[in-house]
Enzyme design. Sequence first.
Site, short mmCIF file in Angstrom:
data_model
loop_
_atom_site.label_atom_id
_atom_site.label_comp_id
_atom_site.label_asym_id
_atom_site.label_seq_id
_atom_site.Cartn_x
_atom_site.Cartn_y
_atom_site.Cartn_z
N GLY A 1 0.85 -1.18 0.00
CA GLY A 1 0.00 0.00 0.00
C GLY A 1 0.88 1.23 0.00
N ALA A 2 1.85 1.24 0.92
CA ALA A 2 2.76 2.37 1.04
C ALA A 2 3.95 1.95 1.90
CB ALA A 2 2.04 3.56 1.70
N MET A 3 4.97 2.81 1.96
CA MET A 3 6.16 2.51 2.78
C MET A 3 6.57 3.77 3.52
SD MET A 3 8.39 0.28 3.74
CE MET A 3 9.65 0.68 4.95
N GLU A 4 6.84 3.57 4.81
CA GLU A 4 6.97 4.70 5.73
C GLU A 4 8.36 5.31 5.77
OE1 GLU A 4 6.45 1.47 6.51
OE2 GLU A 4 7.57 0.86 8.30
N ASN A 5 9.04 5.44 4.63
CA ASN A 5 10.36 6.05 4.64
C ASN A 5 10.27 7.43 5.29
OD1 ASN A 5 11.26 3.86 2.84
ND2 ASN A 5 9.97 4.93 1.37
N HIS B 1 -1.77 5.88 8.52
CA HIS B 1 -0.93 4.76 8.97
C HIS B 1 0.55 5.10 8.80
CE1 HIS B 1 -0.02 0.22 8.91
NE2 HIS B 1 1.08 0.75 8.39
N GLU B 2 0.91 5.60 7.61
CA GLU B 2 2.33 5.91 7.36
C GLU B 2 2.80 7.05 8.27
OE1 GLU B 2 3.73 3.63 5.66
OE2 GLU B 2 1.78 2.86 5.03
N HIS C 1 3.77 5.78 11.55
CA HIS C 1 5.10 5.15 11.52
C HIS C 1 6.23 6.13 11.76
CE1 HIS C 1 4.53 1.01 10.52
NE2 HIS C 1 3.93 1.22 9.37
N GLU D 1 3.81 -2.26 12.90
CA GLU D 1 2.60 -2.39 12.09
C GLU D 1 1.31 -2.37 12.90
OE1 GLU D 1 2.79 -1.65 9.26
OE2 GLU D 1 4.90 -2.03 8.81
ZN LIG Z 1 2.96 -0.04 8.06
#
Ligand SMILES: [Zn+2]
Length: 829
Positions: free
Chosen positions: A259-263, A293-294, A297, A316
């Site tokens: 879905g996405a990545m929390e960089n 959500h991201e 994080h 998560e």
């Molecule tokens: Zn996540």
Amino acid sequence: MSDTSVLTRAEAAERHRLLGVRTVRVDLDLTRGPEVFGSTTVIRFGCTAPGAETFVDVKPARLRRVVLNGRDLDPGALRAGRFPLTGLAADNELTVEADMAYSRTGEGMHRCTDPADGEDYVYAQSFLDDGPRILASFDQPDLKAPYTVSVTAPPEWTVVGNGAGRQVRPGRWEFAPTPAISSYLVSLVAGRLHSVRAEHDGIPLGLHCRRSLAAHLDADVAELLEITRQAFDHYHRIFRHRYPFDSYDQCFVPEFNLGAMENPGCVTLRDDYVFRSAVPDTEREKRAMVMVHEMAHMWFGDLVTMTWWDDLWLNESFAEYMAHGVTASSTRFTGAWTGFAAQRKTWGYDADQRPSTHPVAPDTVDDTAQALQNFDGISYAKGSAALRQLVAWLGEEAFLAGVNDHFDAHAFGNATLDDLLGALAAASGRDIRGWADRWLRTTGVDTLRPDGDRIVHTSADGRPRPHRLTVAHYRRTTGGALEVADRTPLDLPADSAVIRPADAVLTLLNDTDLGYVKIRLDPASWRTVRSSLGAVPEELARAVLWGSARDQVRDGELAPGAYLDLVDAHLPGETSVHLVDAVLSFAREFVVDGAVPPATRPAALAGLARVCRTLLRRTEDRPDDTGLRLVAVRGVIGTAADESQAAELRGWLAAGTVPGGPVLDPDLRWQLLLRLCVLGAAGEAEIAAELAADPSDTSEEGAARCRAARPDPAAKEAAWQALFHGELSTYLATATARGLWQPEQAGLLAGLTARYFEELGPAAARRGPAMARVLTAVAFPAFAATDRTVRAAEDCLADPDLTPATRRGLVDQLDTLRRAVRARALTAN
Ligand SMILES: [Zn+2]
């Protein structure tokens, strides 16, 4: 992929004991053509045992040069993604120069060309252990360091990185050093991006996507920025630590696997979230949830990072829990918990009842390959449901006090389950460790069943968990509707009895869905549900009832036909888009396309079509409602089966609209064409014309799906070759797999089912974990719910050479298949 090693927990612990990383400088050159890019990394690090040896992780196409403390080392010493370092000093400087290969599977530095305009885009996905395909690193979560990145790129490109960036001259970008972050979070996004910049509360904000999506991003900028601002304000209200990085860019990127990545400061999201076609509001809600959500994080995962992957849930489960709570309370999507009940939670329940289940906080994650398999419904959905139970038990104030103390103690560092439990115990004075033993260290879903005035509470391991939830009794009004007679909080196992009012016609445990539990009904209540499910006034309670019916079918307790009767009776009047969408999906995918025997499938599909048409009629005068009509239209298209229905769809396609709306957008056009292709009512000429009219990646995926779906042996063979022997991106592979298996074409597909189990293992091994997930989760022949398919899957699993991702995917599909076979047997009896 067998040419690189996986890092074990023991190796990571030893390297952590030995090393402290001070700074990492990275210089990348993205101007070397479409195959490789240049990568130079300079790592300064200390060593607690001078003279010791270790290794640096690097997975290059070609290793050019390695220099340790001024000594040139032989690049030929590289083995399986590891370069040995010997004779370390107390202070070291390591320089690694390499040519790195671009990726086509979203792992490492992904590169792709937009078919709409020929523009190239790249983005870096370092997670989970693909960072060394981009730069040299000590690649484990607990060796954090500040990263300073510079990039040479074509002068017309924009480059976005973790730190705030600036273009110092055309084609040359420099990024501010980050605070200490883990190597799996290093990212960048580059290409001729369309960018929107803003600011909130002192934080520079950016939204980015590829040029061909500019108009679609612009149409939603106000919504995207509003959600971002609302979430930042919420987090700043509840956390003592402010947002810990210098800027916040959200980059919508093509062909993204997750879905996405929390960089940190450079979140990547799949660019399907830049909507090119109309979507129900539930999909906007889902996008908001992913964004929120991201953002969670940035604290849970990025500011404080798990020491090792066994505590993945510290990232998560928390991000997922926060996303639902913050979205529901601070954005316009106030029904986020209904979405959790109706859709997201089933991911957790299903995963938790499979042979592959694991505790939310496992203590047996021995290496990175195993860690990758835990990104599942347990770590996300079950973990967040468990946290919801924890907050219900502790109270939000004590929970947040513990969390804030935890952030203070470990900011820019790493922490473990034990650290968090210590902070929560100190803040609340409660027996958190006892709770954690029952909720985080065990597996399986408890079941609650009313029996007279008692609650029968069973669990997978014979040790029922503590639960805090509610029970409601419903009675009939004089007009025949249902109303809540009383609602009582329950603390299980202490409150094991419920007093049922004399006039109650329905007793519903967990009616507010606070619990993570399966519920069953007593016979009288079940009779009420069958006659009056749609009359239950609260959306959440209806979600719980639909959920119970769903898992009764999956558990072999309710015949598929009885489930479809419920759908027929109560879905046409349903107002919740979440529920209509979730029930239709399950009814179609698991029941009609799996659990219903082939002989009765046409009648079952026709029943579903009737429900969709009733929904369509109900929404006739509301073409721009919040999505019910669109869900109904999709349903009518997907259930078309005979010649007159095909002719109707062809009419819509020719007119460019559904009568009464909506106008057909690209998504709907391709859905229509797919159904016509499945039925043999359209073919290559129509596919080619549609693709020529809109040469976008949406169309390329639509065309791949349609071509694979045609009832023609040559079309099936071409799809097969592309999927198992070609070099498709994960998106095109997904589209091809979605088209391939069509229950209507069982005869044509009979030979391919056996072939699937022969060719799966080698194909998945050749293309890596992301493709293994596509080949198992999407390309599995789920429609062939027979003992024979079960045996073929079991035989396939006996192959010791399957990669971990293939094995896990196959185990999970086999579990669903067995459930469908069992449900089919129920029909036969
Ligand atoms: Zn996540």
